[in-house]
Design an enzyme around this catalytic site. Structure first.
Site, PDB file in Angstrom:
ATOM      1  N   ARG B  51      22.526 -44.126  -2.064  1.00 32.29           N
ATOM      2  CA  ARG B  51      22.484 -42.421  -1.685  1.00 32.29           C
ATOM      3  C   ARG B  51      20.252 -42.616  -2.305  1.00 32.29           C
ATOM      4  O   ARG B  51      19.974 -43.615  -2.692  1.00 32.29           O
ATOM      5  CB  ARG B  51      21.945 -42.220  -3.075  1.00 32.29           C
ATOM      6  CG  ARG B  51      24.133 -42.015  -3.792  1.00 32.29           C
ATOM      7  CD  ARG B  51      24.631 -40.732  -4.769  1.00 32.29           C
ATOM      8  NE  ARG B  51      25.378 -41.372  -5.329  1.00 32.29           N
ATOM      9  CZ  ARG B  51      26.008 -40.717  -6.554  1.00 32.29           C
ATOM     10  NH1 ARG B  51      25.051 -39.751  -6.931  1.00 32.29           N
ATOM     11  NH2 ARG B  51      27.045 -40.925  -6.893  1.00 32.29           N
ATOM     12  N   ASP B  53      18.249 -38.917  -2.766  1.00 32.91           N
ATOM     13  CA  ASP B  53      17.841 -37.881  -3.683  1.00 32.91           C
ATOM     14  C   ASP B  53      17.686 -36.935  -2.617  1.00 32.91           C
ATOM     15  O   ASP B  53      16.826 -37.240  -1.658  1.00 32.91           O
ATOM     16  CB  ASP B  53      17.227 -37.865  -5.020  1.00 32.91           C
ATOM     17  CG  ASP B  53      18.056 -38.318  -6.029  1.00 32.91           C
ATOM     18  OD1 ASP B  53      19.407 -38.786  -5.939  1.00 32.91           O
ATOM     19  OD2 ASP B  53      17.786 -38.197  -7.517  1.00 32.91           O
ATOM     20  N   TYR B 111      11.407 -50.036  -2.208  1.00 29.55           N
ATOM     21  CA  TYR B 111      10.108 -48.611  -2.250  1.00 29.55           C
ATOM     22  C   TYR B 111       9.397 -48.973  -2.303  1.00 29.55           C
ATOM     23  O   TYR B 111       8.210 -49.167  -2.931  1.00 29.55           O
ATOM     24  CB  TYR B 111      11.071 -47.628  -3.450  1.00 29.55           C
ATOM     25  CG  TYR B 111      12.661 -47.836  -3.390  1.00 29.55           C
ATOM     26  CD1 TYR B 111      12.932 -46.511  -2.892  1.00 29.55           C
ATOM     27  CD2 TYR B 111      13.942 -48.266  -4.450  1.00 29.55           C
ATOM     28  CE1 TYR B 111      14.592 -46.345  -2.422  1.00 29.55           C
ATOM     29  CE2 TYR B 111      15.148 -48.200  -3.472  1.00 29.55           C
ATOM     30  CZ  TYR B 111      15.326 -46.996  -3.422  1.00 29.55           C
ATOM     31  OH  TYR B 111      16.595 -46.309  -3.049  1.00 29.55           O
ATOM     32  N   ARG B 200      11.283 -43.244  -9.190  1.00 33.74           N
ATOM     33  CA  ARG B 200       9.879 -41.733  -9.759  1.00 33.74           C
ATOM     34  C   ARG B 200       9.187 -42.229 -11.162  1.00 33.74           C
ATOM     35  O   ARG B 200       8.349 -41.587 -11.324  1.00 33.74           O
ATOM     36  CB  ARG B 200      10.926 -40.670  -9.512  1.00 33.74           C
ATOM     37  CG  ARG B 200      11.414 -40.561  -7.922  1.00 33.74           C
ATOM     38  CD  ARG B 200      12.259 -39.765  -7.318  1.00 33.74           C
ATOM     39  NE  ARG B 200      12.095 -38.178  -8.268  1.00 33.74           N
ATOM     40  CZ  ARG B 200      13.022 -37.830  -8.277  1.00 33.74           C
ATOM     41  NH1 ARG B 200      13.828 -37.512  -7.512  1.00 33.74           N
ATOM     42  NH2 ARG B 200      12.428 -36.377  -8.517  1.00 33.74           N
TER      43      ARG B 200
END
Lengths: 248, 248
Positions: B51, B53, B111, B200
């Site tokens: 997933r 967000d 990422y 994050r």
């Protein structure tokens, strides 16, 4: 009363253009609303260097207004920024005398236009570039764009709807750079004034020249014919940026 | 049935994340809707590598699905792109065998996280970066980030809400580059897996280290304490990009 000159940037995507319109979200509208908060309800007219259309962006739009009372320019900058939505940023503020006028004092403006040349629309560029996925000769564009420099009658490049009679303008410089890293063409135009939609029509015509669908020196013919029907296209608002406004 | 692997990019701003949710606009949702059009109503399950967000972007998310019938991969790419909204782009398509699984076959993921270091929020970056307008030592960040490489227990960096018991992950490489041109920090993390919100939280902690509010080697302590309360911050979704997914 103190006159402030502000330089502002905005992402035009979510605005119905610069100019105040009842009920619609505009750049002038959010600025005047912020000033009205600062004066506890008194309306203050904001004057811009010129309008920008819905979806058109600015790195350096210039505005002025007369504020009742006075504060240092730096405080004005901070106060307005604290009241701005995130798509508007006041980049600079200064106190000017009453002879300064954001619109009537303009000597030159620079517009930038970004064109994404990728095959598909890039999800991250859809609001920030035009898009031309067809074959292009950058050489042809760079040759053609030099025909724009100088004083010309731009009647063929003015959208209907403009009210200005005199369509002679001077382009001091016009350039096109191809950026290989992001597959983008970046056009820049500096002139003493631009007619309604003029930059977007010029870019559309330049892309047609680059694609070989028009003669490289078609601008010379278009200056002569003075007919908007001959320069048919208008590049989308999303690629256009008011980059800088120059005063005396 | 033919299994297709697609690599897709999306601007996450207007999505409620990747995963299908009733009534809400999600990336999986628009893909499944497109496939349903192509099959004249038959539902096809789309499987993503994982997933993302709401507000998180992707340059290279990978999905797979089984399509009734067959067409060349290039045709599938064009067909789906013609049905995609402008914030999703299929960048590549290939036919894979039934052993390929977009989620279970993942070996590594990369990422990227972009942080705008400007004083004010840049109108053009508000949906595409995090923002940290405070003092930063890039040296400190670059030293600290090397502590993340290797196999560690990332319990301190997993948001509650995750259901995974084993919080040991391996980071193969972690880097931070400061780009002077646009005043941005670009973080990159490649690992064998990432816990919920982990990137994050790591970025928020790295920024606190860069600001001098944590010891340069605080990660070593945070690995030991295994306590999410000790790594409090979570950098905003807008700066995060799923850059690439690697398979065997």
């Amino acid at each position: 009363m103190t006159r402030y000159k502000l330089t502002i940037a905005y992402d035009g995507t979510k605005f119905h253009g610069f100019q105040r319109q009842n009920e619609l979200r505009t750049v002038q509208g959010v600025l005047e609303k912020a000033l009205s908060k600062m004066t506890k309800g008194q309306h203050i007219d904001v004057f811009g260097s010129g309008r920008t259309d819905a979806g058109v962006h600015a790195f350096g739009q210039v505005i002025h207004f007369d504020y009742p009372g006075s504060m240092p320019a730096e405080n004005m900058l901070r106060a307005i920024n604290s009241l701005m939505p995130l798509d508007v940023l006041v980049k600079a503020a200064e106190i000017v005398d009453e002879n300064f006028h954001a619109r009537f004092g303009v000597k030159r403006k620079t517009y930038q236009y970004r064109v994404d040349c990728g095959h598909y629309t890039d999800p991250f560029k859809r609001f920030y570039t035009g898009h031309y996925p067809y074959a292009l000769s950058v050489d042809k564009i760079q040759t053609a764009i030099k025909d724009l420099e100088g004083e010309h009658d731009f009647t063929s490049f003015a959208a209907s709807g403009g009210v200005i009679e005199n369509k002679v303008r001077t382009i001091y410089s016009a350039s096109c750079v191809y950026n290989k890293n992001n597959d983008e063409l970046v056009f820049e135009f500096t002139g003493n004034g631009f007619l309604y939609n003029m930059v977007r029509i010029l870019v559309a015509t330049l892309l047609e020249i680059g694609n070989g669908r028009r003669d490289v020196h078609d601008f010379l013919r278009l200056f002569e014919v003075k007919d908007r029907q001959e320069a048919r296209g208008t590049a989308p608002a999303s690629g256009l940026y008011l980059k800088e406004v120059f005063y005396e």
